[in-house]
Design a protein around this motif. Structure first.
Motif, short mmCIF file in Angstrom:
data_model
loop_
_atom_site.label_atom_id
_atom_site.label_comp_id
_atom_site.label_asym_id
_atom_site.label_seq_id
_atom_site.Cartn_x
_atom_site.Cartn_y
_atom_site.Cartn_z
N TYR A 1 21.39 46.40 70.84
CA TYR A 1 20.00 46.60 70.41
C TYR A 1 19.89 46.29 68.92
CZ TYR A 1 15.66 48.95 69.09
OH TYR A 1 14.40 49.22 68.59
N ASP B 1 11.73 34.80 74.82
CA ASP B 1 12.25 36.00 75.45
C ASP B 1 12.96 35.63 76.75
OD1 ASP B 1 8.98 37.17 76.61
OD2 ASP B 1 10.15 35.39 77.11
N ASP B 2 13.64 36.63 77.32
CA ASP B 2 14.37 36.45 78.58
C ASP B 2 15.30 35.23 78.52
OD1 ASP B 2 12.73 38.52 79.22
OD2 ASP B 2 11.75 37.54 80.92
N ILE C 1 16.58 39.93 75.56
CA ILE C 1 15.18 40.23 75.85
C ILE C 1 14.45 40.57 74.56
CG2 ILE C 1 13.62 41.73 77.16
CD1 ILE C 1 16.07 42.39 78.95
N LEU D 1 11.70 42.64 72.86
CA LEU D 1 11.05 43.89 73.23
C LEU D 1 9.69 44.06 72.57
CD1 LEU D 1 14.12 46.28 73.07
CD2 LEU D 1 13.13 45.17 75.07
N TRP E 1 19.14 39.23 88.11
CA TRP E 1 18.06 39.33 87.12
C TRP E 1 16.69 39.19 87.78
CZ3 TRP E 1 16.67 41.27 82.84
CH2 TRP E 1 15.58 40.77 82.10
N GLN F 1 14.87 42.67 86.98
CA GLN F 1 14.42 42.51 85.60
C GLN F 1 13.34 43.50 85.19
OE1 GLN F 1 11.91 39.03 84.62
NE2 GLN F 1 12.32 38.31 86.70
N HIS F 2 12.43 43.86 86.10
CA HIS F 2 11.34 44.76 85.72
C HIS F 2 11.87 46.17 85.45
CE1 HIS F 2 8.47 41.63 86.47
NE2 HIS F 2 8.89 41.49 87.72
N LYS G 1 13.79 46.01 82.11
CA LYS G 1 12.87 45.95 80.97
C LYS G 1 12.21 47.30 80.72
CE LYS G 1 11.69 41.02 81.00
NZ LYS G 1 10.59 40.03 81.17
N CYS H 1 14.70 49.22 78.77
CA CYS H 1 14.69 48.65 77.41
C CYS H 1 13.51 49.20 76.61
CB CYS H 1 14.59 47.13 77.46
SG CYS H 1 16.06 46.26 78.03
N SER H 2 12.36 49.27 77.24
CA SER H 2 11.16 49.75 76.57
C SER H 2 11.30 51.21 76.15
CB SER H 2 9.94 49.58 77.49
OG SER H 2 8.76 50.03 76.86
#
Length: 256
Positions: free
Chosen positions: A41, A93-94, A135, A137, A165, A169-170, A173, A176-177
């Motif tokens: 991160y 991104d991605d 990714i 963010l 992925w 992925q959702h 993510k 990650c958020s």
């Protein structure tokens, strides 16, 4: 579990965490349950510095990747030889890691500079660090602050990771958020490592106070104030006191 439920579940688990390490570990565990065995991160206060000074001088970074990989790569090359970071700073991104040549083409890396990325790719493969994704963010278009994450899986082939992925992925993510929001809203001073004294010195400098005034108001010696600003520059990867103040302001570590 869908992405929204994943976000709400992890957010609930981390909402009362009082320290950065607990927040980090809970999110890391959530990633591991989905098959991710390494995370990185980073926060970039000014995106332009990636291109002017190099990623290692522009980003504040934390990771759970293999120690051997980090040692063999070295602290500066760890970020400077990561081709996904300039692409991230450019608004991409991605970014799937599996095709280094394609990423080098996308980043428009000149042929004469590609050798170090090829060497890094060999180190990555030795530590199974070549299957993953970077990714974006959060990109603050006004202040230029960018945060991003790298997610690594060491057990999949390239085709397996692509399918993985597409499926997950959702949810990934969403985690990650949660990690990003928690660090930036609740744990950023700890992430950067600034003490209360250092933040107060930066706040006074931001208000236009000179060294002598800061010494008097903080009840510190000249040497103590100078050392505090030296630590601020190191932690914020800033070249000057004013540079450190600017980074602290855009990150919301101090108030204008």
């Amino acid at each position: 579990m869908n992405a929204r439920n994943t976000f709400l579940d992890i957010a609930y688990q981390t909402r009362e965490t009082t320290c950065l390490d607990t927040h980090w570990k809970r999110c890391q565990f959530a990633f591991e349950e989905l098959g991710i065995d390494g995370i990185g991160y980073g926060i970039i206060p000014f995106r332009s510095e990636v291109f002017l000074q190099g990623s290692s001088n522009a980003m504040m970074f934390r990771h759970s990747y293999p120690k051997g990989w980090a040692d063999d790569t070295g602290p500066q090359r760890l970020l400077d030889d990561d081709v996904t970071i300039p692409l991230l700073a450019s608004g991409r991104d991605d970014l799937i890691w599996v095709d280094t040549e394609e990423l080098l083409d996308q980043a428009e890396i000149p042929d004469q500079e590609r050798k170090r990325f090829v060497v890094q790719n060999e180190i990555d493969r030795a530590y199974e660090m070549n299957q993953g994704v970077t990714i974006a963010l959060d990109i603050d278009q006004i202040n230029g602050v960018t945060s991003g994450m790298g997610l690594r899986n060491s057990s999949m082939t390239e085709s397996e990771f692509g399918a993985y992925w597409s499926t997950h992925q959702h949810q990934l993510k969403a985690i990650c958020s949660v990690l990003d929001t928690g660090i930036r809203k609740d744990h950023l001073p700890s992430y950067v490592g600034l003490t209360t004294t250092e933040r107060d010195c930066l706040s006074l400098a931001a208000s236009g106070r000179q060294f002598a005034e800061i010494e008097y108001l903080m009840r510190l010696s000249e040497d103590q104030v100078k050392k505090a600003f030296t630590r601020c520059r190191r932690k914020l990867q800033a070249k000057t006191r004013d540079h450190a103040v600017a980074k602290a302001l855009v990150l919301g570590l101090i108030n204008p």
